[in-house]
Scaffold this active site. Sequence first.
Site, PDB file in Angstrom:
ATOM      1  N   ASP A 271     -10.668  54.801  27.712  1.00 44.70           N
ATOM      2  CA  ASP A 271     -10.280  53.703  26.739  1.00 44.70           C
ATOM      3  C   ASP A 271     -10.134  53.919  25.524  1.00 44.70           C
ATOM      4  OD1 ASP A 271     -10.486  52.348  29.379  1.00 44.70           O
ATOM      5  OD2 ASP A 271     -12.715  51.949  28.843  1.00 44.70           O
TER       6      ASP A 271
ATOM      7  N   GLY B  50      -7.279  54.278  23.851  1.00 38.60           N
ATOM      8  CA  GLY B  50      -5.956  53.854  23.403  1.00 38.60           C
ATOM      9  C   GLY B  50      -4.828  54.743  24.050  1.00 38.60           C
ATOM     10  N   LYS B  51      -4.973  55.500  24.880  1.00 40.96           N
ATOM     11  CA  LYS B  51      -3.946  56.312  25.253  1.00 40.96           C
ATOM     12  C   LYS B  51      -2.566  55.693  25.715  1.00 40.96           C
ATOM     13  CE  LYS B  51      -6.765  57.595  28.591  1.00 40.96           C
ATOM     14  NZ  LYS B  51      -8.089  56.881  28.323  1.00 40.96           N
TER      15      LYS B  51
ATOM     16  N   ALA C 115      -7.580  53.749  36.103  1.00 38.71           N
ATOM     17  CA  ALA C 115      -7.360  53.823  34.682  1.00 38.71           C
ATOM     18  C   ALA C 115      -6.872  52.233  34.412  1.00 38.71           C
ATOM     19  CB  ALA C 115      -6.082  54.799  34.528  1.00 38.71           C
ATOM     20  N   GLY C 116      -6.975  51.903  33.240  1.00 40.60           N
ATOM     21  CA  GLY C 116      -6.377  50.698  32.758  1.00 40.60           C
ATOM     22  C   GLY C 116      -5.654  50.963  31.485  1.00 40.60           C
ATOM     23  N   HIS C 117      -4.587  51.155  31.362  1.00 43.85           N
ATOM     24  CA  HIS C 117      -3.936  51.665  29.946  1.00 43.85           C
ATOM     25  C   HIS C 117      -3.005  50.482  29.352  1.00 43.85           C
ATOM     26  CE1 HIS C 117      -4.061  56.280  31.005  1.00 43.85           C
ATOM     27  NE2 HIS C 117      -5.008  55.656  31.188  1.00 43.85           N
TER      28      HIS C 117
ATOM     29  N   THR D 112     -15.582  52.288  39.296  1.00 49.62           N
ATOM     30  CA  THR D 112     -14.391  51.335  39.204  1.00 49.62           C
ATOM     31  C   THR D 112     -14.303  50.178  40.836  1.00 49.62           C
ATOM     32  OG1 THR D 112     -12.421  52.529  39.352  1.00 49.62           O
ATOM     33  CG2 THR D 112     -13.259  51.748  37.209  1.00 49.62           C
TER      34      THR D 112
ATOM     35  N   GLN E 152      -8.651  58.300  32.186  1.00 48.18           N
ATOM     36  CA  GLN E 152      -9.998  58.562  31.730  1.00 48.18           C
ATOM     37  C   GLN E 152     -10.292  59.392  30.562  1.00 48.18           C
ATOM     38  OE1 GLN E 152      -9.197  59.145  35.427  1.00 48.18           O
ATOM     39  NE2 GLN E 152      -9.253  56.971  35.417  1.00 48.18           N
TER      40      GLN E 152
ATOM     41  N   THR F  74     -15.910  60.791  36.416  1.00 44.05           N
ATOM     42  CA  THR F  74     -14.920  60.584  37.477  1.00 44.05           C
ATOM     43  C   THR F  74     -14.616  61.806  38.416  1.00 44.05           C
ATOM     44  OG1 THR F  74     -12.905  59.314  38.101  1.00 44.05           O
ATOM     45  CG2 THR F  74     -12.930  60.955  36.151  1.00 44.05           C
TER      46      THR F  74
ATOM     47  N   VAL G 135      -9.621  46.846  33.473  1.00 38.27           N
ATOM     48  CA  VAL G 135      -9.176  46.957  34.714  1.00 38.27           C
ATOM     49  C   VAL G 135     -10.462  45.745  35.354  1.00 38.27           C
ATOM     50  CG1 VAL G 135      -9.279  47.902  36.870  1.00 38.27           C
ATOM     51  CG2 VAL G 135      -8.295  49.028  35.099  1.00 38.27           C
TER      52      VAL G 135
ATOM     53  N   ASP H  78      -9.048  50.331  12.377  1.00 39.06           N
ATOM     54  CA  ASP H  78      -9.333  48.911  11.659  1.00 39.06           C
ATOM     55  C   ASP H  78     -10.586  48.170  12.160  1.00 39.06           C
ATOM     56  OD1 ASP H  78      -7.713  49.055  14.268  1.00 39.06           O
ATOM     57  OD2 ASP H  78      -7.959  46.989  14.313  1.00 39.06           O
TER      58      ASP H  78
HETATM   59  P1  GDP Z   1      -6.608  53.499  27.251  1.00 42.47           P
HETATM   60  O1  GDP Z   1      -7.319  53.307  28.707  1.00 42.47           O
HETATM   61  O2  GDP Z   1      -7.032  54.732  26.702  1.00 42.47           O
HETATM   62  O3  GDP Z   1      -5.201  53.032  27.358  1.00 42.47           O
HETATM   63  O4  GDP Z   1      -7.146  52.379  26.564  1.00 42.47           O
HETATM   64  P2  GDP Z   1      -7.616  50.885  26.956  1.00 42.47           P
HETATM   65  O5  GDP Z   1      -6.152  49.929  27.041  1.00 42.47           O
HETATM   66  O6  GDP Z   1      -8.374  50.748  28.263  1.00 42.47           O
HETATM   67  O7  GDP Z   1      -8.411  50.205  25.892  1.00 42.47           O
HETATM   68  C1  GDP Z   1      -8.118  50.438  24.517  1.00 42.47           C
HETATM   69  C2  GDP Z   1      -7.947  48.936  23.777  1.00 42.47           C
HETATM   70  O8  GDP Z   1      -7.916  49.082  22.491  1.00 42.47           O
HETATM   71  C3  GDP Z   1      -6.792  48.059  24.300  1.00 42.47           C
HETATM   72  O9  GDP Z   1      -6.968  46.915  24.296  1.00 42.47           O
HETATM   73  C4  GDP Z   1      -5.534  48.426  23.227  1.00 42.47           C
HETATM   74  O10 GDP Z   1      -4.653  47.291  22.968  1.00 42.47           O
HETATM   75  C5  GDP Z   1      -6.840  48.635  22.035  1.00 42.47           C
HETATM   76  N1  GDP Z   1      -6.094  49.271  20.690  1.00 42.47           N
HETATM   77  C6  GDP Z   1      -5.421  50.395  20.892  1.00 42.47           C
HETATM   78  N2  GDP Z   1      -5.262  50.931  19.644  1.00 42.47           N
HETATM   79  C7  GDP Z   1      -5.960  50.256  18.902  1.00 42.47           C
HETATM   80  C8  GDP Z   1      -6.227  49.901  17.381  1.00 42.47           C
HETATM   81  O11 GDP Z   1      -5.829  50.911  16.916  1.00 42.47           O
HETATM   82  N3  GDP Z   1      -6.829  49.067  17.001  1.00 42.47           N
HETATM   83  C9  GDP Z   1      -7.221  48.041  17.811  1.00 42.47           C
HETATM   84  N4  GDP Z   1      -7.792  46.960  16.874  1.00 42.47           N
HETATM   85  N5  GDP Z   1      -7.141  47.885  19.117  1.00 42.47           N
HETATM   86  C10 GDP Z   1      -6.386  49.090  19.586  1.00 42.47           C
HETATM   87  P1  IMO Z   2      -8.754  54.936  31.490  1.00 36.74           P
HETATM   88  O1  IMO Z   2      -7.698  55.966  31.790  1.00 36.74           O
HETATM   89  C1  IMO Z   2     -13.079  54.109  31.117  1.00 36.74           C
HETATM   90  C2  IMO Z   2     -15.642  55.391  34.574  1.00 36.74           C
HETATM   91  C3  IMO Z   2     -16.252  54.380  35.468  1.00 36.74           C
HETATM   92  C4  IMO Z   2     -17.318  54.934  35.923  1.00 36.74           C
HETATM   93  C5  IMO Z   2     -17.066  56.278  36.214  1.00 36.74           C
HETATM   94  C6  IMO Z   2     -16.493  56.628  37.591  1.00 36.74           C
HETATM   95  O2  IMO Z   2      -8.635  53.705  31.332  1.00 36.74           O
HETATM   96  O3  IMO Z   2      -9.369  55.459  30.123  1.00 36.74           O
HETATM   97  P2  IMO Z   2     -14.527  56.138  38.964  1.00 36.74           P
HETATM   98  O4  IMO Z   2     -13.979  54.809  39.274  1.00 36.74           O
HETATM   99  O5  IMO Z   2     -13.511  57.070  38.349  1.00 36.74           O
HETATM  100  O6  IMO Z   2     -15.146  56.606  40.176  1.00 36.74           O
HETATM  101  O7  IMO Z   2     -15.601  55.832  38.031  1.00 36.74           O
HETATM  102  O8  IMO Z   2     -15.950  56.442  35.168  1.00 36.74           O
HETATM  103  N1  IMO Z   2     -14.267  55.208  34.439  1.00 36.74           N
HETATM  104  C7  IMO Z   2     -13.289  54.786  33.182  1.00 36.74           C
HETATM  105  N2  IMO Z   2     -14.084  54.452  32.031  1.00 36.74           N
HETATM  106  N3  IMO Z   2     -11.880  54.263  31.198  1.00 36.74           N
HETATM  107  C8  IMO Z   2     -11.361  54.605  32.608  1.00 36.74           C
HETATM  108  O9  IMO Z   2      -9.882  54.886  32.785  1.00 36.74           O
HETATM  109  C9  IMO Z   2     -12.185  54.966  33.520  1.00 36.74           C
HETATM  110  N4  IMO Z   2     -11.963  55.606  34.834  1.00 36.74           N
HETATM  111  C10 IMO Z   2     -13.245  55.587  35.336  1.00 36.74           C
HETATM  112  O10 IMO Z   2     -16.474  53.245  34.445  1.00 36.74           O
HETATM  113  O11 IMO Z   2     -18.418  55.057  34.719  1.00 36.74           O
HETATM  114 MG    MG Z   3      -8.536  52.190  29.696  1.00 36.09          MG
END
Ligand code: GDP
Ligand code: IMO
Ligand code: MG
Length: 421
Positions: free
Chosen positions: A12, A14-15, A38-40, A128, A221, A236, A297, A330
């Site tokens: 998470d 911010g990928k 994953a949840g991007h 998850t 991840q 994971t 997610v 920020d």
């Molecule tokens: P990912 O799994 O690495 O793609 O990250 P996620 O989408 O799960 O979580 C990142 C969260 O941070 C999302 O809600 C993005 O919209 C938010 N985000 C990403 N970059 C920034 C940033 O620079 N500032 C702020 N405030 N939010 C951000």
């Molecule tokens: P993104 O791509 C954050 C965590 C789960 C749990 C552990 C194992 O959005 O960054 P799994 O379902 O893989 O067996 O869970 O890994 N986890 C994540 N945490 N971001 C993710 O993906 C994750 N994918 C799995 O919360 O602790």
């Molecule tokens: Mg994510």
Amino acid sequence: MIDVLLGLQWGDEGKGKIVDFLAEGYDIIARFQGGPNAGHTLYVNGKKVVLRTIPSGVFHKHCLNLIGNGVVIDPVSLMQEIEQLIPMQPDVLSRLFIAHRAHLILPTHRALDAASEAAKGEEKIGSTLKGIGPAYMDKTGRNGLRFGDILSKDFRKKYDKLAQKHIQMLRQYDHKIEWEQWEEPFFEACEYLSKLQTVNSEYWLDKQLKQGKRVLAEGAQGSMLDIDYGTYPFVTSSNTIAAGVCNGLGVAPSRIGEVYGITKAYCTRVGGGPFPTELDDETGEELRRVGNEFGAVTGRSRRCGWLDLVALKYTVMLSGVTKLIITKADVLDNFKEIKVAVAYNADGIETNELPYDICDVSIEPVYKKFDGWDKPISSCSSFNDTPEVFRNYCDYIEKYLETKIGYISNGTGRDQLMAIF
Ligand code: GDP
Ligand code: IMO
Ligand code: MG
């Protein structure tokens, strides 16, 4: 050459946002591991989209998107994701390619994930529950079904054989899961997906690279969740570090170019497991509130804490990161004091290295303190425009990690990004 972008923490980072930005400069975006765990998150024309299995280049018309062999695919989830995207990107299917060798997540994999987690009680991983662990277990156990099997006339037979094995395994658990209702949608989704473009991704990518196409591998991840190097067993089930790109796409190490490593300006973790810099106090609560730290997610609340440079130096080393990207700078705008962990006191011994086991060892972080910045980073349009205290903070991070920062992200929008070159 194939460049890589991956998370350096516990996911998470911010990928999604960064890949969506960088995609402008690439022809192909390829996912190499993970699955719908994953949840991007991306903001496209102000609209929020969360991608799970589809690469984050999908909103760029010139980009092809590959789901590589290292990914595990839940057919229902992937079908829903495609259907959600079609109104926004009608040409999504013509630009999506799926590796024959990617493995399938069966309904019974999800049931096994849920039953196994329930049986672990207090020690649960916090999975998850998407069936990721059991699907990868079947892959390495040489029992799994692959995406290419969907096209086989014996698909149903192969499925039944594996599902029977799972049904036996499920009998060991007290926790009963009603997985049978997931079977019909699974077959409907397989039928839908059987019409998509499938490729032998190792040959496909080789040809694209020989034609000079620019490829970006998108990690899911984060490095601290890596099956080998993460905080085992709270990890994971795939290799999330740069080495996973070679296995997960079928490309040779000599073809890897730039490795972008992403970190938040602080740290979060969702699920169980050790987290040395976690803040169980008002500051942690404030980070969660301002950073909106709730899972993309699962909606689960993310645990928050200060930036951990010991863990970061470790993950930068593991992947050979060539450029750092710092996101969510920020979020720290209103903090009077900002800390970063520069060493651990592990059972009374100070160290700069990540100990083998941080689950059973008591870890006390040693912090360096910075004054908060006097001007919001969210309002800055270039790095030169940022306050001196912030530039000193970045300078310290670069020196500690011996790696240059390439970009700083200061908001959720695609263009809220400052390049430092
Ligand atoms: P990912 O799994 O690495 O793609 O990250 P996620 O989408 O799960 O979580 C990142 C969260 O941070 C999302 O809600 C993005 O919209 C938010 N985000 C990403 N970059 C920034 C940033 O620079 N500032 C702020 N405030 N939010 C951000
Ligand atoms: P993104 O791509 C954050 C965590 C789960 C749990 C552990 C194992 O959005 O960054 P799994 O379902 O893989 O067996 O869970 O890994 N986890 C994540 N945490 N971001 C993710 O993906 C994750 N994918 C799995 O919360 O602790
Ligand atoms: Mg994510």
